[in-house]
Design a protein around this motif. Structure first.
Motif, PDB file in Angstrom:
ATOM      1  N   LYS A  51       7.743  10.780  -9.849  1.00 38.95           N
ATOM      2  CA  LYS A  51       8.034  10.286 -10.817  1.00 38.95           C
ATOM      3  C   LYS A  51       9.426   9.936 -11.699  1.00 38.95           C
ATOM      4  O   LYS A  51      10.548  11.074 -11.233  1.00 38.95           O
ATOM      5  CB  LYS A  51       7.244  10.549 -12.143  1.00 38.95           C
ATOM      6  N   ASN A  52       9.688   9.641 -11.542  1.00 37.40           N
ATOM      7  CA  ASN A  52      11.048   9.214 -12.615  1.00 37.40           C
ATOM      8  C   ASN A  52      10.984   9.847 -14.306  1.00 37.40           C
ATOM      9  O   ASN A  52      10.202  10.197 -14.520  1.00 37.40           O
ATOM     10  CB  ASN A  52      12.321   7.446 -12.965  1.00 37.40           C
ATOM     11  N   ASN A  53      12.680   9.108 -14.698  1.00 35.40           N
ATOM     12  CA  ASN A  53      12.706  10.293 -15.748  1.00 35.40           C
ATOM     13  C   ASN A  53      11.885   9.905 -17.437  1.00 35.40           C
ATOM     14  O   ASN A  53      11.172  10.272 -17.909  1.00 35.40           O
ATOM     15  CB  ASN A  53      14.369  10.453 -15.948  1.00 35.40           C
ATOM     16  N   ALA A  54      11.627   8.725 -16.668  1.00 35.53           N
ATOM     17  CA  ALA A  54      10.265   8.375 -18.164  1.00 35.53           C
ATOM     18  C   ALA A  54       9.478   8.316 -17.756  1.00 35.53           C
ATOM     19  O   ALA A  54       8.789   8.138 -18.838  1.00 35.53           O
ATOM     20  CB  ALA A  54      10.638   6.804 -17.810  1.00 35.53           C
ATOM     21  N   GLY A  55       8.401   8.968 -16.553  1.00 32.85           N
ATOM     22  CA  GLY A  55       7.311   9.615 -16.464  1.00 32.85           C
ATOM     23  C   GLY A  55       6.899   8.394 -15.689  1.00 32.85           C
ATOM     24  O   GLY A  55       5.639   8.428 -15.199  1.00 32.85           O
ATOM     25  N   ASP A  56       7.760   7.036 -15.243  1.00 28.40           N
ATOM     26  CA  ASP A  56       6.607   5.978 -14.089  1.00 28.40           C
ATOM     27  C   ASP A  56       6.780   6.431 -12.539  1.00 28.40           C
ATOM     28  O   ASP A  56       7.675   6.952 -12.477  1.00 28.40           O
ATOM     29  CB  ASP A  56       7.525   4.578 -14.653  1.00 28.40           C
ATOM     30  N   VAL A  57       5.514   6.053 -12.234  1.00 31.94           N
ATOM     31  CA  VAL A  57       5.508   6.516 -11.186  1.00 31.94           C
ATOM     32  C   VAL A  57       6.209   5.955 -10.404  1.00 31.94           C
ATOM     33  O   VAL A  57       6.107   4.384  -9.675  1.00 31.94           O
ATOM     34  CB  VAL A  57       3.628   6.450 -10.086  1.00 31.94           C
ATOM     35  N   VAL A  58       7.623   6.410  -9.526  1.00 37.04           N
ATOM     36  CA  VAL A  58       7.599   5.173  -8.137  1.00 37.04           C
ATOM     37  C   VAL A  58       7.966   5.351  -7.021  1.00 37.04           C
ATOM     38  O   VAL A  58       8.155   4.490  -6.261  1.00 37.04           O
ATOM     39  CB  VAL A  58      10.367   6.373  -8.071  1.00 37.04           C
ATOM     40  N   ALA A  59       7.199   6.274  -6.628  1.00 42.28           N
ATOM     41  CA  ALA A  59       6.264   6.340  -4.701  1.00 42.28           C
ATOM     42  C   ALA A  59       5.121   7.277  -5.233  1.00 42.28           C
ATOM     43  O   ALA A  59       5.486   8.193  -5.560  1.00 42.28           O
ATOM     44  CB  ALA A  59       7.733   6.802  -4.221  1.00 42.28           C
ATOM     45  N   TYR A  60       4.073   7.498  -3.567  1.00 43.16           N
ATOM     46  CA  TYR A  60       3.197   8.505  -3.730  1.00 43.16           C
ATOM     47  C   TYR A  60       2.414   8.431  -2.635  1.00 43.16           C
ATOM     48  O   TYR A  60       2.526   6.901  -1.748  1.00 43.16           O
ATOM     49  CB  TYR A  60       1.703   7.491  -4.676  1.00 43.16           C
ATOM     50  N   MET A  61       1.475   9.371  -2.530  1.00 41.80           N
ATOM     51  CA  MET A  61       1.485   9.420  -0.135  1.00 41.80           C
ATOM     52  C   MET A  61      -0.012   9.543  -1.343  1.00 41.80           C
ATOM     53  O   MET A  61      -0.302  10.414  -1.939  1.00 41.80           O
ATOM     54  CB  MET A  61       1.834  10.244  -0.083  1.00 41.80           C
ATOM     55  N   ASP A  62      -0.880   8.115  -0.344  1.00 44.13           N
ATOM     56  CA  ASP A  62      -2.005   8.960  -0.054  1.00 44.13           C
ATOM     57  C   ASP A  62      -3.252   9.639   0.906  1.00 44.13           C
ATOM     58  O   ASP A  62      -2.071  10.121   1.818  1.00 44.13           O
ATOM     59  CB  ASP A  62      -2.920   7.291   0.001  1.00 44.13           C
ATOM     60  N   GLN A  63      -4.177   9.893   1.021  1.00 42.69           N
ATOM     61  CA  GLN A  63      -4.866  10.953   1.561  1.00 42.69           C
ATOM     62  C   GLN A  63      -4.872  10.497   3.086  1.00 42.69           C
ATOM     63  O   GLN A  63      -5.085  11.259   3.861  1.00 42.69           O
ATOM     64  CB  GLN A  63      -6.613  10.978   1.620  1.00 42.69           C
ATOM     65  N   GLU A  64      -4.089   9.206   3.551  1.00 41.12           N
ATOM     66  CA  GLU A  64      -3.777   8.464   4.919  1.00 41.12           C
ATOM     67  C   GLU A  64      -2.960   9.314   5.438  1.00 41.12           C
ATOM     68  O   GLU A  64      -2.036   9.521   6.447  1.00 41.12           O
ATOM     69  CB  GLU A  64      -4.156   7.284   5.072  1.00 41.12           C
ATOM     70  N   GLY A  65      -1.375   9.454   4.565  1.00 42.50           N
ATOM     71  CA  GLY A  65      -0.287   9.898   4.703  1.00 42.50           C
ATOM     72  C   GLY A  65       0.584   8.457   4.413  1.00 42.50           C
ATOM     73  O   GLY A  65       1.228   9.028   4.792  1.00 42.50           O
ATOM     74  N   SER A  66      -0.390   7.426   4.178  1.00 40.85           N
ATOM     75  CA  SER A  66       0.952   6.568   3.815  1.00 40.85           C
ATOM     76  C   SER A  66       1.758   6.609   2.960  1.00 40.85           C
ATOM     77  O   SER A  66       0.923   7.039   1.864  1.00 40.85           O
ATOM     78  CB  SER A  66       0.558   5.025   3.977  1.00 40.85           C
ATOM     79  N   LEU A  67       2.849   6.323   2.605  1.00 37.44           N
ATOM     80  CA  LEU A  67       3.871   6.205   1.497  1.00 37.44           C
ATOM     81  C   LEU A  67       3.537   4.943   1.606  1.00 37.44           C
ATOM     82  O   LEU A  67       4.598   3.950   1.000  1.00 37.44           O
ATOM     83  CB  LEU A  67       5.378   7.130   1.992  1.00 37.44           C
ATOM     84  N   HIS A  68       3.920   4.677  -0.366  1.00 39.49           N
ATOM     85  CA  HIS A  68       3.947   3.394  -1.089  1.00 39.49           C
ATOM     86  C   HIS A  68       5.227   3.737  -1.906  1.00 39.49           C
ATOM     87  O   HIS A  68       5.454   4.519  -2.583  1.00 39.49           O
ATOM     88  CB  HIS A  68       2.224   3.750  -1.755  1.00 39.49           C
ATOM     89  N   ILE A  69       6.231   2.900  -1.919  1.00 41.14           N
ATOM     90  CA  ILE A  69       6.950   3.150  -2.970  1.00 41.14           C
ATOM     91  C   ILE A  69       7.775   1.615  -4.047  1.00 41.14           C
ATOM     92  O   ILE A  69       7.451   0.758  -2.905  1.00 41.14           O
ATOM     93  CB  ILE A  69       8.601   3.100  -1.826  1.00 41.14           C
ATOM     94  N   ASP A  70       7.976   1.978  -4.537  1.00 43.21           N
ATOM     95  CA  ASP A  70       7.883   0.619  -5.444  1.00 43.21           C
ATOM     96  C   ASP A  70       9.998   0.883  -5.539  1.00 43.21           C
ATOM     97  O   ASP A  70      10.322   1.700  -6.824  1.00 43.21           O
ATOM     98  CB  ASP A  70       7.763   0.937  -7.232  1.00 43.21           C
ATOM     99  N   GLY A  71      10.112   0.013  -5.142  1.00 44.53           N
ATOM    100  CA  GLY A  71      11.493  -0.525  -5.089  1.00 44.53           C
ATOM    101  C   GLY A  71      12.003  -0.330  -3.463  1.00 44.53           C
ATOM    102  O   GLY A  71      11.305  -0.945  -2.566  1.00 44.53           O
ATOM    103  N   THR A  72      12.872  -0.883  -3.484  1.00 46.56           N
ATOM    104  CA  THR A  72      13.982  -0.712  -2.745  1.00 46.56           C
ATOM    105  C   THR A  72      14.006   0.380  -1.053  1.00 46.56           C
ATOM    106  O   THR A  72      14.429   1.623  -1.990  1.00 46.56           O
ATOM    107  CB  THR A  72      15.324  -1.454  -2.244  1.00 46.56           C
ATOM    108  N   TYR A  73      13.818   0.199  -0.339  1.00 45.75           N
ATOM    109  CA  TYR A  73      14.213   1.435   0.886  1.00 45.75           C
ATOM    110  C   TYR A  73      14.937   1.549   1.592  1.00 45.75           C
ATOM    111  O   TYR A  73      15.564   0.876   2.117  1.00 45.75           O
ATOM    112  CB  TYR A  73      12.695   1.071   2.032  1.00 45.75           C
ATOM    113  N   GLN A  74      15.522   2.433   1.605  1.00 48.23           N
ATOM    114  CA  GLN A  74      16.879   3.035   1.929  1.00 48.23           C
ATOM    115  C   GLN A  74      16.786   3.758   3.147  1.00 48.23           C
ATOM    116  O   GLN A  74      16.826   5.222   2.891  1.00 48.23           O
ATOM    117  CB  GLN A  74      18.377   3.903   1.058  1.00 48.23           C
ATOM    118  N   GLN A  75      17.430   3.781   4.665  1.00 46.61           N
ATOM    119  CA  GLN A  75      17.168   4.247   5.004  1.00 46.61           C
ATOM    120  C   GLN A  75      18.455   5.310   5.108  1.00 46.61           C
ATOM    121  O   GLN A  75      19.255   5.226   5.062  1.00 46.61           O
ATOM    122  CB  GLN A  75      17.110   3.838   6.895  1.00 46.61           C
ATOM    123  N   PHE A  76      18.399   6.522   5.355  1.00 49.75           N
ATOM    124  CA  PHE A  76      19.538   7.431   5.594  1.00 49.75           C
ATOM    125  C   PHE A  76      19.637   8.197   7.111  1.00 49.75           C
ATOM    126  O   PHE A  76      19.041   8.468   7.735  1.00 49.75           O
ATOM    127  CB  PHE A  76      19.618   8.398   4.784  1.00 49.75           C
TER     128      PHE A  76
END
Length: 76
Positions: A51-76
């Motif tokens: 969650k960001n500082n406003a308490g909004d969910v920005v990403a989550y992982m489900d029980q299958e291990g899939s990562l869900h992201i709200d926004g842009t993915y930046q590879q590092f």
């Protein structure tokens, strides 16, 4: 160790807030910029939430291990 109303601070490294059910590790803050919520194995869908500082969910992982992201993915 310092204790305040429903809060604990250990050497400015670990901070616990039982009112908001939060623990900060590392640079312990009373109001962190972001949070990671880890849920028990009985969680129905999301086992981790970021969650960001406003308490909004920005990403989550489900029980299958899939990562869900709200926004842009930046590879590092």
């Amino acid at each position: 160790v310092s204790l305040e109303s429903n809060q604990m601070n250990v050497g400015d490294t670990i901070h616990g807030d039982t009112t908001n059910r939060r623990v900060s590790i590392g640079f312990a803050q009373f109001t962190p910029d972001a949070t990671l919520e880890v849920r028990p194995s009985g969680a129905t869908e999301r086992i981790q939430e970021w969650k960001n500082n406003a308490g909004d969910v920005v990403a989550y992982m489900d029980q299958e291990g899939s990562l869900h992201i709200d926004g842009t993915y930046q590879q590092f």
